[in-house]
Design an enzyme around this catalytic site. Structure first.
Site, PDB file in Angstrom:
ATOM      1  CG  ASP A   1      -0.260  -0.071   2.535  1.00 44.99           C
ATOM      2  OD1 ASP A   1       0.798  -0.725   2.628  1.00 44.99           O
ATOM      3  OD2 ASP A   1      -0.772   0.528   3.506  1.00 44.99           O
TER       4      ASP A   1
ATOM      5  CD  GLU B   1       4.251   0.624   6.822  1.00 40.77           C
ATOM      6  OE1 GLU B   1       5.055   0.981   7.707  1.00 40.77           O
ATOM      7  OE2 GLU B   1       3.844   1.406   5.933  1.00 40.77           O
TER       8      GLU B   1
END
Length: 451
Positions: free
Chosen positions: A100, A164
Site C-alpha cells: 500500500d 502498513e
C-alpha cells in the site's frame, strides 16, 4: 547439483557478475508496474491491495515458489512464500515489504503519481521509495536465483503486506496474529528505510541501517465542559480546556533519552567526523555533526505533535465536547515516562487514550546479520560509511516482533548528491533513480546469500 551451486557461489562472490542484466531490467519494470497499480491507503479500510498482491504472487510462482494469498478483509490481500535454504538447522530470515501507499494529489506532481513513468533514468510515482522499489528488488533477486539455480543458506520467508500505511490490522498484524505458522523459524527480518545514501554536503556518504524504531502512540484527547450560548460567561468551555492542553503538549521540551541503538549511532557517526562523543551534551554533539544530525535528532527524545482538532458545530454555541489527536512517539524503555508526561500535560479537565499504539523496537548492532548487511553495502559502496540508526517512525517490523522476530531496516539504494530521499517519503514527486535500483539488487543479492 551441489558442485554446480558451489561454482555458482564462487562466481557470484566476484560482485556485479552475480546479478544478470535481466534482473537489472526487471527491478525497473517491476517498480514501474507496481506503481501503476493504485494501492492508495486512505485509512478506515479504504484500499485494495489485491491486484498488486496477485502481480507479486504471479512473479514468485514463475520463480518456482508457492505463494499464498491471505485476506482478513476482502481485497486487502497479503502474499507469503517460503524459499528453502541449504541449511535446515539455520534460523529463517523474514524479507518483507508493504504493497500500500499513502495518497497523492495528481495536480501537485510533475508527473502523474501512478504513471510509473521512467524518465531520464528515474522511475516516478507514489511508492517509488515507500516501498514498491524494495518489493521489486526482492522479486528481481528471487527470480535471478531461480534462473541461476541459487539457494540461500537460510530459509527466506518473503511477505508482501497490506495496510502498513494505516493500522496494519489487515496486513502484518493479521498475519502475525492469525497465521504465525507461516513464519516458523524466523528470528530476524529486514524491510524498509535503511542502507540508503545520505550525503552530508562535505563529500562524505553515510549508509544508515535501521536497528530500532520508536514506539507509536497516536493519541485521542477529549475535553468535556458545559455547553451553552456563545455570548455567555463560561468557565467550563471544552474548547478552551482542550486548547490549553494542546498548547502545553506542543510547547513541552522532552528530555534526552539515549537508547543503545542511538548511542551506537552517535558513537559511529562521531568517529566518522573525528569527534569525541559527549553524551552529557547530546544537543551540542548533534550540532557538531552538522547535516548528518538529521539521521538521529528525532530519536534522542520522545515526541508528541498535535495534528488534528475537532470541536463545535456553530459559531455562537459553546460545545460540550472537543476532541484532538496527537502523533506521539516514544523510545524503547520510555513508555511509562511517556504516559506519565501526557497525564501531567493534559491535566484534570482533558482525558486521553491511545487511538493506536505499537511497541518500540531495538535490534543488536553487534549481530552477524548486521555485520553481513554492513559488508554487503561496503562491497558496492566502499567509499561509504555504514552506521546504525533508529527510525523516528515505525514499520511492519512492530507487528512481526510479536512472533519474536528482530527487525532491521535494509532497503539499499545508492543515491546521487542532492537527492533528498527522506523528504520523498510521503512527499510530492516521489521517485527513484534506475541506478539506485540496480545498486539495491546487487547489495540485496549479496546480503541474502550470506545472511
Amino acid at each position: 547439483m551441489a558442485d554446480s551451486r558451489s561454482a555458482t557461489d564462487e562466481q557470484q562472490a566476484a560482485g556485479e557478475g552475480s546479478v544478470d542484466g535481466q534482473a537489472l531490467d526487471e527491478v525497473v519494470r517491476f517498480t514501474s508496474d507496481l506503481i501503476r497499480i493504485d494501492t492508495t491507503n486512505r485509512g478506515g479500510g479504504d484500499c485494495q491491495e489485491r491486484p498488486a498482491a496477485e502481480y507479486a504472487a504471479s512473479l514468485l510462482a514463475e520463480a518456482g515458489l508457492e505463494p499464498t494469498l491471505l485476506e482478513r478483509t476482502k481485497g486487502r490481500a497479503n502474499v507469503v512464500a517460503r524459499l528453502e535454504g541449504t541449511d535446515p538447522s539455520a534460523d529463517a530470515l523474514l524479507v518483507h515489504g508493504h504493497l500500500d501507499v499513502v495518497p497523492a494529489q495528481a495536480e501537485d506532481w510533475s508527473v502523474h503519481p501512478f504513471s510509473g513513468e521512467v524518465r531520464d533514468g528515474v522511475v516516478w510515482g507514489r511508492g517509488a521509495v515507500d516501498m514498491k522499489n524494495m518489493d521489486a528488488m526482492i522479486l528481481a533477486v528471487v527470480r535471478q536465483w531461480a534462473r541461476a539455480g541459487v539457494r540461500p543458506r537460510r530459509d527466506l520467508v518473503i511477505a508482501f503486506t497490506a495496510d502498513e500505511e494505516a493500522s496494519a490490522e489487515d496486513g502484518s498484524g493479521f498475519l502475525a496474529d492469525e497465521h504465525p505458522g507461516l513464519f516458523e523459524g524466523c528470528t530476524e527480518g529486514i524491510s524498509e528505510s535503511g542502507a540508503f545514501t545520505f550525503h552530508d554536503g562535505s563529500g562524505r556518504e553515510l549508509y544508515p541501517v535501521a536497528a530500532g524504531e520508536r514506539g507509536t502512540g497516536w493519541l485521542k484527547l477529549t475535553a468535556r465542559g458545559r455547553a451553552g450560548h456563545g455570548s455567555k460567561v463560561n468557565r467550563e468551555n471544552s474548547v478552551t480546556r482542550l486548547a490549553a492542553a494542546i498548547a502545553r503538549i506542543g510547547a513541552h521540551e522532552w528530555p534526552v533519552r539515549i537508547t543503545p541503538t542511538v548511542r551506537a549511532a552517535l558513537t559511529e557517526m562521531a568517529a566518522v567526523y573525528g569527534i569525541e562523543p559527549d553524551f552529557d551534551d547530546v544537543d551540542g554533539l548533534l550540532h557538531k555533526l552538522g547535516p548528518a544530525a538529521s539521521l538521529v535528532e528525532s530519536t534522542v527524545r520522545n515526541s508528541a505533535n498535535p495534528t488534528m482538532l475537532n470541536a463545535g458545530y456553530k459559531v455562537n454555541v459553546i460545545p460540550g465536547e472537543a476532541v484532538a489527536y496527537v502523533d506521539g512517539r516514544y523510545l524503547p524503555g520510555t513508555e511509562d515516562e511517556f504516559r506519565a508526561t501526557l497525564d501531567r500535560l493534559t491535566g484534570p479537565d482533558v482525558e486521553w487514550e491511545f487511538h493506536h499504539r505499537e511497541v518500540a523496537l531495538q535490534a543488536p548492532v553487534d549481530s552477524t546479520t548486521y555485520a553481513n548487511m554492513r559488508a554487503a553495502v561496503e562491497e558496492f559502496a566502499p567509499e561509504g560509511h555504514v552506521v546504525p540508526y533508529c527510525m523516528s517512525g515505525g514499520t511492519d517490523a512492530k507487528q512481526f516482533s510479536r512472533l519474536g522476530i528482530t527487525g532491521y531496516g535494509f532497503a539499499p539504494l545508492k543515491l546521487p548528491p542532492g537527492f533528498d530521499y527522506q523528504a520523498l517519503f510521503h512527499g510530492v514527486d516521489e521517485r527513484v533513480p534506475v541506478e539506485a535500483l540496480h545498486f539495491g539488487v546487487r547489495v540485496l543479492d549479496r546480503f541474502l546469500r550470506t545472511a
